[in-house]
Scaffold this motif. Structure first.
Motif, PDB file in Angstrom:
ATOM      1  N   THR A  42       0.991  -0.885   0.113  1.00 53.00           N
ATOM      2  CA  THR A  42       0.195   0.138   0.478  1.00 53.00           C
ATOM      3  C   THR A  42       0.966   1.389  -0.104  1.00 53.00           C
ATOM      4  OG1 THR A  42      -1.893  -1.058   1.418  1.00 53.00           O
ATOM      5  CG2 THR A  42      -1.621   1.221   1.552  1.00 53.00           C
ATOM      6  N   TRP A  81      -8.168  -0.954  -4.068  1.00 53.25           N
ATOM      7  CA  TRP A  81      -7.076   0.727  -3.167  1.00 53.25           C
ATOM      8  C   TRP A  81      -7.858   1.753  -4.109  1.00 53.25           C
ATOM      9  CZ3 TRP A  81      -4.486  -4.300  -4.050  1.00 53.25           C
ATOM     10  CH2 TRP A  81      -3.801  -4.199  -2.475  1.00 53.25           C
ATOM     11  N   VAL A 103      -5.867   0.776   3.760  1.00 45.42           N
ATOM     12  CA  VAL A 103      -4.320  -0.390   4.280  1.00 45.42           C
ATOM     13  C   VAL A 103      -5.800  -1.838   4.397  1.00 45.42           C
ATOM     14  CG1 VAL A 103      -3.085  -2.076   4.962  1.00 45.42           C
ATOM     15  CG2 VAL A 103      -2.708   0.589   5.300  1.00 45.42           C
TER      16      VAL A 103
END
Length: 129
Positions: A42, A81, A103
């Motif tokens: 991430t 994401w 995350v």
């Protein structure tokens, strides 16, 4: 007492018992390592998205900068994401981009931690003739 292969009969199954006792520890360690990999990935994604966003932001005028930055910053992120991502750009002369990514917990696209990873990038605005 009967002997097999030189070992007493009472030691049979010891390896199985030890393995079963260590299995939860091994699983917890693997899960923790996987989560660390996700956090690191991430961070990499946030940095790359910020770089892409600032690169696009320096090539356009101030009026359309936020749209170009946001589009470029989200372009290379997968849906897992992208859903919780925010991209903001600003500055005049020196353009900055800030990317905020959530995350995931164990599996991307499901639950996320309550804190976010941030990426930041900056570049000098390109001159237009």
């Amino acid at each position: 007492m009967r002997m097999r292969s030189g070992k007493p009969e009472r030691d049979r199954g010891q390896v199985t018992i030890e393995f079963l006792g260590m299995t939860p520890t091994i699983l917890v360690t693997l899960i923790a390592l996987w989560q660390v990999v996700l956090v690191g990935y991430t961070f990499v994604l946030a940095g790359n998205a910020a770089d892409e966003a600032v690169r696009a932001g320096t090539a356009v005028g101030p009026g359309v900068r936020q749209g170009a930055c946001q589009e470029a910053g989200l372009k290379h992120l997968s849906e897992a994401w992208r859903s919780g991502a925010t991209v903001t750009c600003g500055g005049s002369g020196y353009v900055t981009a800030d990317v905020r990514l959530e995350v995931p917990i164990l599996f991307p696209g499901t639950l996320s931690f309550p804190y976010a990873v941030r990426g930041h990038a900056g570049a000098v605005e390109e001159e237009t003739d």
